[in-house]
Scaffold this active site. Structure first.
Site, PDB file in Angstrom:
ATOM      1  N   GLY A  11       0.885  -1.126   0.126  1.00  0.00           N
ATOM      2  CA  GLY A  11       0.086  -0.001  -0.112  1.00  0.00           C
ATOM      3  C   GLY A  11       0.925   1.210  -0.092  1.00  0.00           C
ATOM      4  O   GLY A  11       0.462   2.212   0.544  1.00  0.00           O
ATOM      5  N   ASP A  15      -2.383   6.485   0.440  1.00  0.00           N
ATOM      6  CA  ASP A  15      -2.702   7.772   1.212  1.00  0.00           C
ATOM      7  C   ASP A  15      -1.743   7.736   2.731  1.00  0.00           C
ATOM      8  O   ASP A  15      -1.056   8.521   2.778  1.00  0.00           O
ATOM      9  CB  ASP A  15      -4.228   7.831   1.696  1.00  0.00           C
ATOM     10  CG  ASP A  15      -4.666   9.205   2.319  1.00  0.00           C
ATOM     11  OD1 ASP A  15      -4.181  10.038   1.526  1.00  0.00           O
ATOM     12  OD2 ASP A  15      -5.299   9.395   3.316  1.00  0.00           O
ATOM     13  N   LEU A  16      -2.135   6.687   3.368  1.00  0.00           N
ATOM     14  CA  LEU A  16      -1.311   6.783   4.678  1.00  0.00           C
ATOM     15  C   LEU A  16       0.193   6.844   4.572  1.00  0.00           C
ATOM     16  O   LEU A  16       0.850   7.471   5.297  1.00  0.00           O
ATOM     17  CB  LEU A  16      -1.691   5.347   5.470  1.00  0.00           C
ATOM     18  CG  LEU A  16      -0.902   5.395   6.911  1.00  0.00           C
ATOM     19  CD1 LEU A  16      -1.626   6.089   7.785  1.00  0.00           C
ATOM     20  CD2 LEU A  16      -0.833   3.941   7.522  1.00  0.00           C
ATOM     21  N   LYS A 128      -4.273  -1.101  11.571  1.00  0.00           N
ATOM     22  CA  LYS A 128      -5.747  -1.262  11.658  1.00  0.00           C
ATOM     23  C   LYS A 128      -6.418  -0.924  10.752  1.00  0.00           C
ATOM     24  O   LYS A 128      -5.964  -0.384   9.600  1.00  0.00           O
ATOM     25  CB  LYS A 128      -5.970  -0.496  12.995  1.00  0.00           C
ATOM     26  CG  LYS A 128      -6.141   1.027  12.566  1.00  0.00           C
ATOM     27  CD  LYS A 128      -7.073   2.062  13.334  1.00  0.00           C
ATOM     28  CE  LYS A 128      -8.392   1.716  13.192  1.00  0.00           C
ATOM     29  NZ  LYS A 128      -9.039   3.333  12.488  1.00  0.00           N
ATOM     30  N   HIS A 158      -2.372   3.862  15.896  1.00  0.00           N
ATOM     31  CA  HIS A 158      -1.306   5.195  16.027  1.00  0.00           C
ATOM     32  C   HIS A 158      -1.587   6.214  17.200  1.00  0.00           C
ATOM     33  O   HIS A 158      -0.737   7.085  17.698  1.00  0.00           O
ATOM     34  CB  HIS A 158      -1.507   5.949  14.604  1.00  0.00           C
ATOM     35  CG  HIS A 158      -2.826   6.897  14.644  1.00  0.00           C
ATOM     36  ND1 HIS A 158      -3.961   6.523  14.332  1.00  0.00           N
ATOM     37  CD2 HIS A 158      -2.899   8.158  14.608  1.00  0.00           C
ATOM     38  CE1 HIS A 158      -4.921   7.383  14.273  1.00  0.00           C
ATOM     39  NE2 HIS A 158      -4.089   8.553  14.409  1.00  0.00           N
ATOM     40  N   HIS A 220      -8.638   2.846  19.197  1.00  0.00           N
ATOM     41  CA  HIS A 220      -7.995   3.887  19.982  1.00  0.00           C
ATOM     42  C   HIS A 220      -8.818   4.195  21.104  1.00  0.00           C
ATOM     43  O   HIS A 220      -8.030   4.518  22.223  1.00  0.00           O
ATOM     44  CB  HIS A 220      -8.386   5.244  18.774  1.00  0.00           C
ATOM     45  CG  HIS A 220      -7.880   5.079  17.433  1.00  0.00           C
ATOM     46  ND1 HIS A 220      -6.763   4.264  17.270  1.00  0.00           N
ATOM     47  CD2 HIS A 220      -8.425   5.463  16.444  1.00  0.00           C
ATOM     48  CE1 HIS A 220      -6.688   4.510  15.946  1.00  0.00           C
ATOM     49  NE2 HIS A 220      -7.491   4.984  15.342  1.00  0.00           N
ATOM     50  N   LYS A 313     -13.863  19.247  16.714  1.00  0.00           N
ATOM     51  CA  LYS A 313     -12.813  18.184  16.904  1.00  0.00           C
ATOM     52  C   LYS A 313     -12.132  18.327  18.254  1.00  0.00           C
ATOM     53  O   LYS A 313     -11.473  19.395  18.617  1.00  0.00           O
ATOM     54  CB  LYS A 313     -11.530  18.738  15.697  1.00  0.00           C
ATOM     55  CG  LYS A 313     -10.309  17.860  15.986  1.00  0.00           C
ATOM     56  CD  LYS A 313     -10.041  16.541  15.239  1.00  0.00           C
ATOM     57  CE  LYS A 313      -9.073  15.559  15.470  1.00  0.00           C
ATOM     58  NZ  LYS A 313      -8.834  14.482  14.860  1.00  0.00           N
TER      59      LYS A 313
HETATM   60  C1  BG6 Z   1      -8.256   6.942  12.259  1.00  0.00           C
HETATM   61  C2  BG6 Z   1      -9.629   6.566  11.692  1.00  0.00           C
HETATM   62  O1  BG6 Z   1      -7.619   5.552  12.701  1.00  0.00           O
HETATM   63  O2  BG6 Z   1      -8.050   7.806  13.159  1.00  0.00           O
HETATM   64  C3  BG6 Z   1     -10.252   7.798  11.189  1.00  0.00           C
HETATM   65  O3  BG6 Z   1      -9.558   5.673  10.748  1.00  0.00           O
HETATM   66  C4  BG6 Z   1      -9.935   8.857  12.278  1.00  0.00           C
HETATM   67  O4  BG6 Z   1     -11.548   7.658  10.991  1.00  0.00           O
HETATM   68  C5  BG6 Z   1      -8.659   8.942  12.511  1.00  0.00           C
HETATM   69  O5  BG6 Z   1     -10.230  10.116  11.597  1.00  0.00           O
HETATM   70  C6  BG6 Z   1      -8.435   9.845  13.759  1.00  0.00           C
HETATM   71  O6  BG6 Z   1      -7.047  10.033  14.295  1.00  0.00           O
HETATM   72  P1  BG6 Z   1      -6.258  11.451  14.433  1.00  0.00           P
HETATM   73  O7  BG6 Z   1      -4.954  11.274  14.743  1.00  0.00           O
HETATM   74  O8  BG6 Z   1      -6.422  12.307  13.103  1.00  0.00           O
HETATM   75  O9  BG6 Z   1      -7.118  12.344  15.477  1.00  0.00           O
END
Ligand code: BG6
Length: 456
Positions: A11, A15-16, A128, A158, A220, A313
């Protein structure tokens, strides 16, 4: 000569990889932390996207990146893996799976079969979502264990690379003032939130299969819960720390499918199906209430809350303390606020303590909520590193502390499995307006417990 490394990013044009992995690897490399890194293989289909990223990277690092046209499902593609590993005898081989979840198993099996033929040390990094439910997580673990030992497996979450989350352990276990009151006698409830303002952002096909519960709560938020609730480890060692997290997950009270409505609420923002282009009952908002049945936490609810297209957020964990007996404010006929300690993870990185104080108008005035705040970046004079940089550095160093162990991954699926089952059989998802705090049901859910949502 020092140790050499090869990293294969499955991959690698995605994007990641482009947004997080290459910039983080670059920072580590340019900072002299990955001297032995020989090559970064970007395995993928779309070279064009990678070329754009390469232009933004520094030449010295970009030269290490090699694009490899790759089809994960085609066994022939894996020949290149064998060829490259063969030409670097002794080099450690790091496989990084940054793939759609349905491709994990195939990639693990084919890669495992190739690497088995070589004596090179190896590591398998899995992004994940780790599984889709308990059964698939178990199957994935089974496949992984056929080819890799647990010491070689790095399951990434992460959030664990985020400094303000790691800071929870540091604050708890190095301050008497907090640890002494860190239990059911002093704490009324704990709220762990990751509310987002964004919607699908081009990820509709992934997100609609997964939903908020699997995307955020299972991993998370559950990890933050572990850091907040665990006992101190006996020694600072990856296994001992993870043992303590496992104990927390094992102590979470299980509920049956028929009880789910008492423990969880979901929602979907209006307009979601329009954006998606079809009908769907996938939740874009979820709240789960968990209890940990041990001496420290018996009876204290942990509310886990997340959602897309919400008002703000905010990723944070708030510890709401009990009301002081004989509360001064109440004696004065006021409505007192409770003490709160918040770990803000995003958008700011702060530790905030809210407590009551007398305003200058005098002793008979209602005590007012006041705030002590520490902004981590300002206080320490530097911003924390990107989560992926920390985690990638740990992978190279072989430190598994911040990675999910097999038992952790399965236990957290076990906890939410009844919710998955219940929600699957009931298509009726409450809607909420974008830009709000979620469906009315979420407010009622916590109000029924005599509490309210807190945002610090
Ligand atoms: C990702 C999710 O693991 O975490 C996303 O798949 C989410 O949907 C993101 O937006 C949030 O992570 P961060 O680090 O941007 O707060």
């Amino acid at each position: 000569m020092g140790k050499e490394y090869l990293i294969f990013i499955f991959g690698g044009t995605g994007d990641l990889a482009r947004r997080k992995l290459y910039p983080s690897l670059q920072n580590l490399y340019m900072g002299g932390k990955l001297k032995g890194l020989r090559k970064v293989y970007a395995l993928g289909r779309d070279r064009g996207k990678l070329d754009e990223t390469l232009k933004e990277l520094e030449d010295k690092f970009a030269r290490l990146i090699e694009f490899v046209p790759f089809n994960v499902e085609d066994k022939e593609s894996y020949r290149v893996l064998a060829k490259e590993v063969e030409s670097f005898p002794g080099a450690e081989v790091i496989i990084y799976l940054s793939l759609p979840p349905q491709l994990f198993e195939t990639a693990i099996v084919y890669t495992g079969a190739v690497l088995k033929r070589f004596p090179n040390p190896r590591k398998m990094v899995v992004e994940k979502p780790f599984g889709f439910d308990l059964e698939s997580a178990r199957r994935l673990n089974f496949q992984l264990k056929r080819y890799f030992t647990e010491k070689e497996i790095y399951r990434i979450d992460h959030f664990l690379g985020k400094v303000p989350i790691q800071n929870i352990l540091s604050v708890r276990f190095s301050n008497y003032i907090f640890e002494g009151i860190w239990n059911k006698n002093f704490i009324d409830n704990i709220q762990i939130s990751a509310t987002e303002t964004l919607g699908l952002e081009g990820r509709a096909s992934y997100y609609d299969r997964v939903g908020a519960l699997r995307d955020m709560v299972q991993n998370h938020l559950m990890q933050i819960l572990c850091f907040l609730a665990m006992e101190p480890p006996a020694v600072m060692d990856a296994e001992r720390i993870r043992d303590e997290k496992v104990k927390v997950l094992a102590s979470v009270r299980r509920f049956g499918r028929e009880e789910v409505d008492r423990f969880a609420v979901r929602g979907q923002y209006s307009g979601y199906t329009h954006e998606l282009g079809r009908d769907s009952n996938t939740e874009t908002f979820a709240v789960v209430k968990l209890f940990i049945e041990n001496f420290r936490w018996e009876g204290v609810p942990f509310y886990l809350r997340t959602g897309k297209k919400l008002k703000e957020k905010k990723t944070e964990a708030v510890i709401v303390f009990r009301e002081v007996p004989g509360n001064f404010g109440r004696l004065l006929g006021c409505t007192p606020d409770r003490n709160k300690l918040a770990f803000e993870i995003a958008p700011g990185t702060r530790v905030v303590f809210r407590f009551q104080m007398m305003p200058p108008t005098g002793l008979l005035a209602c005590p007012m909520e006041s705030s002590m705040e520490i902004d981590l970046a300002k206080h320490f004079g530097q911003s924390p590193p990107e989560a992926y940089e920390t985690l990638l550095g740990d992978i190279f160093e072989g430190d598994q502390t911040l990675f999910i162990r097999e038992d952790e991954s399965e236990l957290s699926w076990e906890i939410i499995q009844p919710i998955i089952d219940r929600w699957k059989e009931d298509p009726d998802v409450p809607l909420y307006k974008p830009g709000t705090w979620g469906p009315r049901e979420a407010r009622e859910f916590i109000e029924k417990d005599g509490r309210k949502w807190v945002v610090v």
